[in-house]
Motif scaffolding. Sequence first.
Motif, PDB file in Angstrom:
ATOM      1  N   ARG A 178       0.837  -1.209   0.000  1.00 35.02           N
ATOM      2  CA  ARG A 178       0.000   0.000   0.000  1.00 35.02           C
ATOM      3  C   ARG A 178       0.863   1.246   0.000  1.00 35.02           C
ATOM      4  O   ARG A 178       0.559   2.237  -0.682  1.00 35.02           O
ATOM      5  CB  ARG A 178      -0.923   0.009   1.221  1.00 35.02           C
ATOM      6  CG  ARG A 178      -2.069  -0.977   1.128  1.00 35.02           C
ATOM      7  CD  ARG A 178      -2.946  -0.924   2.361  1.00 35.02           C
ATOM      8  NE  ARG A 178      -2.228  -1.405   3.548  1.00 35.02           N
ATOM      9  CZ  ARG A 178      -2.791  -1.552   4.746  1.00 35.02           C
ATOM     10  NH1 ARG A 178      -4.061  -1.224   4.919  1.00 35.02           N
ATOM     11  NH2 ARG A 178      -2.094  -2.016   5.760  1.00 35.02           N
ATOM     12  N   LEU A 179       1.937   1.206   0.778  1.00 30.74           N
ATOM     13  CA  LEU A 179       2.856   2.341   0.813  1.00 30.74           C
ATOM     14  C   LEU A 179       3.508   2.535  -0.555  1.00 30.74           C
ATOM     15  O   LEU A 179       3.612   3.659  -1.054  1.00 30.74           O
ATOM     16  CB  LEU A 179       3.918   2.107   1.887  1.00 30.74           C
ATOM     17  CG  LEU A 179       5.026   3.152   2.014  1.00 30.74           C
ATOM     18  CD1 LEU A 179       4.457   4.537   2.306  1.00 30.74           C
ATOM     19  CD2 LEU A 179       6.017   2.735   3.110  1.00 30.74           C
ATOM     20  N   GLU A 180       3.926   1.439  -1.185  1.00 32.70           N
ATOM     21  CA  GLU A 180       4.519   1.517  -2.524  1.00 32.70           C
ATOM     22  C   GLU A 180       3.537   2.120  -3.527  1.00 32.70           C
ATOM     23  O   GLU A 180       3.900   2.992  -4.327  1.00 32.70           O
ATOM     24  CB  GLU A 180       4.939   0.122  -2.978  1.00 32.70           C
ATOM     25  CG  GLU A 180       5.544   0.089  -4.366  1.00 32.70           C
ATOM     26  CD  GLU A 180       5.762  -1.323  -4.889  1.00 32.70           C
ATOM     27  OE1 GLU A 180       5.967  -1.470  -6.111  1.00 32.70           O
ATOM     28  OE2 GLU A 180       5.719  -2.283  -4.087  1.00 32.70           O
ATOM     29  N   LEU A 181       2.275   1.669  -3.491  1.00 34.77           N
ATOM     30  CA  LEU A 181       1.277   2.145  -4.434  1.00 34.77           C
ATOM     31  C   LEU A 181       0.989   3.630  -4.244  1.00 34.77           C
ATOM     32  O   LEU A 181       0.998   4.410  -5.215  1.00 34.77           O
ATOM     33  CB  LEU A 181      -0.018   1.335  -4.277  1.00 34.77           C
ATOM     34  CG  LEU A 181      -1.215   1.768  -5.124  1.00 34.77           C
ATOM     35  CD1 LEU A 181      -0.895   1.696  -6.599  1.00 34.77           C
ATOM     36  CD2 LEU A 181      -2.432   0.891  -4.791  1.00 34.77           C
ATOM     37  N   VAL A 182       0.736   4.024  -3.015  1.00 34.88           N
ATOM     38  CA  VAL A 182       0.393   5.424  -2.757  1.00 34.88           C
ATOM     39  C   VAL A 182       1.560   6.348  -3.090  1.00 34.88           C
ATOM     40  O   VAL A 182       1.390   7.403  -3.704  1.00 34.88           O
ATOM     41  CB  VAL A 182      -0.054   5.616  -1.298  1.00 34.88           C
ATOM     42  CG1 VAL A 182      -0.262   7.090  -0.976  1.00 34.88           C
ATOM     43  CG2 VAL A 182      -1.340   4.847  -1.030  1.00 34.88           C
ATOM     44  N   GLU A 191       4.775  10.459   5.331  1.00 35.97           N
ATOM     45  CA  GLU A 191       5.684  11.577   5.564  1.00 35.97           C
ATOM     46  C   GLU A 191       7.095  11.081   5.857  1.00 35.97           C
ATOM     47  O   GLU A 191       8.079  11.726   5.486  1.00 35.97           O
ATOM     48  CB  GLU A 191       5.174  12.448   6.711  1.00 35.97           C
ATOM     49  CG  GLU A 191       5.994  13.716   6.934  1.00 35.97           C
ATOM     50  CD  GLU A 191       6.159  14.553   5.680  1.00 35.97           C
ATOM     51  OE1 GLU A 191       7.288  15.067   5.457  1.00 35.97           O
ATOM     52  OE2 GLU A 191       5.192  14.699   4.898  1.00 35.97           O
ATOM     53  N   SER A 192       7.204   9.923   6.500  1.00 36.73           N
ATOM     54  CA  SER A 192       8.539   9.375   6.761  1.00 36.73           C
ATOM     55  C   SER A 192       9.258   9.041   5.457  1.00 36.73           C
ATOM     56  O   SER A 192      10.481   9.176   5.358  1.00 36.73           O
ATOM     57  CB  SER A 192       8.430   8.125   7.642  1.00 36.73           C
ATOM     58  OG  SER A 192       8.015   6.986   6.907  1.00 36.73           O
ATOM     59  N   TRP A 226      -1.769   1.266   9.844  1.00 39.63           N
ATOM     60  CA  TRP A 226      -1.892   2.094   8.650  1.00 39.63           C
ATOM     61  C   TRP A 226      -3.156   2.949   8.669  1.00 39.63           C
ATOM     62  O   TRP A 226      -3.123   4.141   8.339  1.00 39.63           O
ATOM     63  CB  TRP A 226      -1.857   1.202   7.408  1.00 39.63           C
ATOM     64  CG  TRP A 226      -2.098   1.904   6.110  1.00 39.63           C
ATOM     65  CD1 TRP A 226      -3.288   2.049   5.451  1.00 39.63           C
ATOM     66  CD2 TRP A 226      -1.113   2.570   5.289  1.00 39.63           C
ATOM     67  NE1 TRP A 226      -3.123   2.750   4.281  1.00 39.63           N
ATOM     68  CE2 TRP A 226      -1.800   3.077   4.153  1.00 39.63           C
ATOM     69  CE3 TRP A 226       0.246   2.777   5.401  1.00 39.63           C
ATOM     70  CZ2 TRP A 226      -1.145   3.785   3.139  1.00 39.63           C
ATOM     71  CZ3 TRP A 226       0.908   3.472   4.386  1.00 39.63           C
ATOM     72  CH2 TRP A 226       0.217   3.977   3.280  1.00 39.63           C
ATOM     73  N   ALA A 227      -4.290   2.355   9.045  1.00 33.34           N
ATOM     74  CA  ALA A 227      -5.570   3.060   8.940  1.00 33.34           C
ATOM     75  C   ALA A 227      -5.569   4.403   9.646  1.00 33.34           C
ATOM     76  O   ALA A 227      -6.090   5.391   9.131  1.00 33.34           O
ATOM     77  CB  ALA A 227      -6.692   2.177   9.477  1.00 33.34           C
ATOM     78  N   GLY A 228      -4.979   4.484  10.825  1.00 30.34           N
ATOM     79  CA  GLY A 228      -4.999   5.750  11.543  1.00 30.34           C
ATOM     80  C   GLY A 228      -3.730   6.562  11.437  1.00 30.34           C
ATOM     81  O   GLY A 228      -3.677   7.690  11.945  1.00 30.34           O
ATOM     82  N   ASN A 229      -2.724   6.008  10.777  1.00 33.04           N
ATOM     83  CA  ASN A 229      -1.415   6.662  10.771  1.00 33.04           C
ATOM     84  C   ASN A 229      -0.769   6.729   9.393  1.00 33.04           C
ATOM     85  O   ASN A 229       0.435   6.955   9.271  1.00 33.04           O
ATOM     86  CB  ASN A 229      -0.464   5.915  11.720  1.00 33.04           C
ATOM     87  CG  ASN A 229      -0.954   5.913  13.142  1.00 33.04           C
ATOM     88  OD1 ASN A 229      -0.844   6.894  13.867  1.00 33.04           O
ATOM     89  ND2 ASN A 229      -1.541   4.779  13.553  1.00 33.04           N
ATOM     90  N   ALA A 230      -1.566   6.552   8.354  1.00 33.21           N
ATOM     91  CA  ALA A 230      -1.003   6.506   7.005  1.00 33.21           C
ATOM     92  C   ALA A 230      -0.210   7.760   6.667  1.00 33.21           C
ATOM     93  O   ALA A 230       0.865   7.687   6.073  1.00 33.21           O
ATOM     94  CB  ALA A 230      -2.119   6.291   5.985  1.00 33.21           C
ATOM     95  N   PRO A 275      12.763   3.638   4.469  1.00 32.55           N
ATOM     96  CA  PRO A 275      12.963   2.501   5.380  1.00 32.55           C
ATOM     97  C   PRO A 275      11.680   2.007   6.037  1.00 32.55           C
ATOM     98  O   PRO A 275      11.667   0.919   6.613  1.00 32.55           O
ATOM     99  CB  PRO A 275      13.947   3.058   6.415  1.00 32.55           C
ATOM    100  CG  PRO A 275      13.771   4.538   6.373  1.00 32.55           C
ATOM    101  CD  PRO A 275      13.437   4.859   4.947  1.00 32.55           C
ATOM    102  N   ALA A 276      10.593   2.765   5.963  1.00 33.32           N
ATOM    103  CA  ALA A 276       9.337   2.341   6.594  1.00 33.32           C
ATOM    104  C   ALA A 276       8.877   0.975   6.111  1.00 33.32           C
ATOM    105  O   ALA A 276       8.210   0.238   6.847  1.00 33.32           O
ATOM    106  CB  ALA A 276       8.246   3.374   6.331  1.00 33.32           C
TER     107      ALA A 276
END
Length: 269
Positions: A27-31, A243-244, A234-238, A223-224
């Motif tokens: 999900r991080l990669e996609l976004v 930002e990292s 992820w849901a509350g801290n995406a 590195p995340a």
Amino acid sequence: MDVPEEIIRHYESEVDEDSRLREGAGRLELVRTAEIVRRWLPGGPCRVLDVGGATGVHAEWLLAEGHVVHLVDPVASQVERAMRSFAGYPGFTAEVGDARSLGFDDGSFDAVLLLGPLYHLTDRDDRVRAWAEAGRVVRPGGIVFGAAISRFASLLDGLDTGALFDPAFRALVTNDLATGQHRNPDAVPGWFTTAYVHRPEELPGEVADAGLELVEVVGVEGPAAWFEHLWERWAGNAESILESARAVESEPSMLGASPHLVAVARRPR
């Protein structure tokens, strides 16, 4: 079209690329990939060529934002799946094809995505050909986005998953670090398939040799990606996780810690 059988098999039966990019670190990669692409897309609806577009994960958000997308992929089953998924979109077309030889006229597109082909073109000349073909079919001043896997990804993944404790995986990592040539001859699940893994500093040379102008090289996830506990939060801290990645995306000393890199290039005007 010369694509090793193990690569085709990997995407047909060993991994679902669509699902991978919708869960966990995917999900991080996609976004983040979408964020980087949006940053450089020209204004207004664009004609986008998605080379190596698989089942259309990136085509989906591009179409939703009003762009016209033509998808090319060497895996026929993925192209068929994409065509079924987006059959109702008048702005979507797809075909089986090869990043090294694109069947389009010069300057046919406003932007080209190479978000996969560079992984599996293990010969540098083939990677430069893919960059050059993308540069040929994009209009003058148009943008090409090329994704690469970090040279250090298998080492970090092995530490994260514990695979590094397996002597066979350690041998794979040693070869990756020394040569960039990633091989998984026994097709061990989770150890990926035939690929080339880049040092960040290699990408500018490939772009230049293809006759393109480098805009930037950035880390996608940072590195995340290696902190498994983040995906439960992820849901509350995406936004904090995103930002990292943004905070170190251009930091030279941190680029290799990101599983994926994106080089942004421009066709000279």
